[in-house]
Design an enzyme around this catalytic site. Structure first.
Site, PDB file in Angstrom:
ATOM      1  N   GLY A  57       0.840  -1.195   0.000  1.00  0.00           N
ATOM      2  CA  GLY A  57       0.000   0.000   0.000  1.00  0.00           C
ATOM      3  C   GLY A  57       0.868   1.234   0.000  1.00  0.00           C
ATOM      4  N   GLN A  62       2.660  10.108   1.172  1.00  0.00           N
ATOM      5  CA  GLN A  62       3.982   9.497   1.360  1.00  0.00           C
ATOM      6  C   GLN A  62       4.967   9.882   0.258  1.00  0.00           C
ATOM      7  OE1 GLN A  62       2.125   5.391   2.076  1.00  0.00           O
ATOM      8  NE2 GLN A  62       4.011   5.295   3.273  1.00  0.00           N
ATOM      9  N   CYS A 104       5.558   0.081   7.409  1.00  0.00           N
ATOM     10  CA  CYS A 104       5.185   1.227   6.579  1.00  0.00           C
ATOM     11  C   CYS A 104       6.398   1.639   5.758  1.00  0.00           C
ATOM     12  CB  CYS A 104       4.742   2.382   7.478  1.00  0.00           C
ATOM     13  SG  CYS A 104       4.241   3.851   6.577  1.00  0.00           S
ATOM     14  N   LEU A 105       6.173   1.952   4.482  1.00  0.00           N
ATOM     15  CA  LEU A 105       7.290   2.358   3.626  1.00  0.00           C
ATOM     16  C   LEU A 105       7.905   3.674   4.113  1.00  0.00           C
ATOM     17  CD1 LEU A 105       5.861   1.441   0.101  1.00  0.00           C
ATOM     18  CD2 LEU A 105       7.498   0.164   1.501  1.00  0.00           C
ATOM     19  N   HIS A 146      -4.872   1.551   7.339  1.00  0.00           N
ATOM     20  CA  HIS A 146      -3.526   2.125   7.420  1.00  0.00           C
ATOM     21  C   HIS A 146      -3.342   3.213   6.340  1.00  0.00           C
ATOM     22  CE1 HIS A 146       1.039   1.449   7.850  1.00  0.00           C
ATOM     23  NE2 HIS A 146       0.931   2.219   6.782  1.00  0.00           N
ATOM     24  N   GLU A 147      -3.795   2.928   5.111  1.00  0.00           N
ATOM     25  CA  GLU A 147      -3.613   3.898   4.020  1.00  0.00           C
ATOM     26  C   GLU A 147      -4.524   5.114   4.211  1.00  0.00           C
ATOM     27  OE1 GLU A 147      -1.044   3.556   2.309  1.00  0.00           O
ATOM     28  OE2 GLU A 147      -0.716   1.499   2.939  1.00  0.00           O
ATOM     29  N   HIS A 150      -3.057   7.539   6.542  1.00  0.00           N
ATOM     30  CA  HIS A 150      -2.028   8.411   5.943  1.00  0.00           C
ATOM     31  C   HIS A 150      -2.649   9.702   5.404  1.00  0.00           C
ATOM     32  CE1 HIS A 150       1.805   6.372   6.056  1.00  0.00           C
ATOM     33  NE2 HIS A 150       1.313   5.264   5.577  1.00  0.00           N
TER      34      HIS A 150
HETATM   35 ZN    ZN Z   1       2.227   3.442   5.671  1.00  0.00          ZN
END
Ligand code: ZN
Length: 182
Positions: A57, A62, A104-105, A146-147, A150
Site C-alpha cells: 500500500g 507518502q 510502513c514504507l 492504514h492507508e 495516511h
Molecule cells: Zn504506511
C-alpha cells in the site's frame, strides 16, 4: 525476461518520504473533479513506486502529494490485484478487533503490533471516477485503514504508547544514520 510488459514499469518512481518528515503529518485534501487528470497521471507512478519498494500500500502524502489518493495491492496468489482509491473513507467497521503486525514504507524496517477493527466497509472513487464500495476483512481491512490514516496524517506508530513510539523512531533514525555513514 518478462512475459508481459506492464505500463506501470515505465512510470518514473517517486521518492518516498520517511518519518519524521512533517509532510506525513498533514491532512490531505479531497480530490475534486478538476484534480482527476493529475490523479490519473499520479496513479501509475504510485503503483510503480509501491511495487518497486516493495509494498502492499502507498498513499499520496507518502510521496509529498497532499491529496486523498492511495493505492493497494495485496497480490493474492502472487497475482496483481491493484486497487486505486480516491477519496476513500471508512463507512462502517465491524465489532471485532484484531492485532496485526504493521510496517510502513515511510518507517522502513520498523514493525509493531497495532489493534484495529477486523472488518471495514470502505467507500471510494476509482480511477474511472466511479463510486465504489468494498467490504474488507483481515489483511485488506488493516491495509485500507492504514492507508486512509495516511490521508489524515496518521502513522501506525501513533497507535503505540509514547515509550514504544519513541523507541521505534529512535531506532529508525539510528538505522538511517548508519546507512548514510556507510
Ligand atoms: Zn504506511
Amino acid at each position: 525476461m518478462r512475459a508481459m510488459t506492464d505500463p506501470a514499469d515505465n512510470a518514473a518512481l517517486l521518492p518516498i518520504l520517511v518519518a519524521p518528515d512533517k509532510a506525513l503529518k498533514l491532512k490531505a485534501r479531497r480530490v475534486m473533479p478538476g484534480d482527476m487528470d493529475a490523479v490519473r497521471a499520479l496513479l501509475p507512478r504510485l503503483f510503480a513506486t509501491m511495487y518497486a519498494a516493495p509494498g502492499i500500500g502507498l498513499a499520496a502524502p507518502q510521496v509529498g502529494v497532499a491529496l486523498r489518493v492511495a493505492v493497494v495491492d495485496l497480490m493474492p496468489d502472487d497475482a496483481p490485484a491493484p486497487m486505486a482509491l480516491i477519496n476513500p473513507e471508512v463507512a462502517a467497521v465491524g465489532e471485532d478487533w484484531a492485532v496485526r503486525e504493521e510496517g510502513c514504507l515511510s518507517l522502513p524496517g520498523q514493525y509493531a503490533d497495532v489493534s484495529r477493527p477486523d472488518r471495514v466497509r470502505v467507500r471510494y472513487t476509482d480511477a474511472e471516477g466511479r463510486a465504489r464500495e468494498v467490504e474488507a476483512e483481515g489483511l485488506l481491512a488493516t491495509c485500507l485503514q492504514h492507508e486512509i490514516d495516511h490521508l489524515d496524517g496518521v502513522l501506525f506508530v501513533d497507535y503505540l504508547s509514547p515509550l514504544k513510539r519513541n523507541m521505534l523512531m529512535r531506532r529508525l533514525a539510528k538505522e538511517r544514520k548508519a546507512r548514510a555513514d556507510e
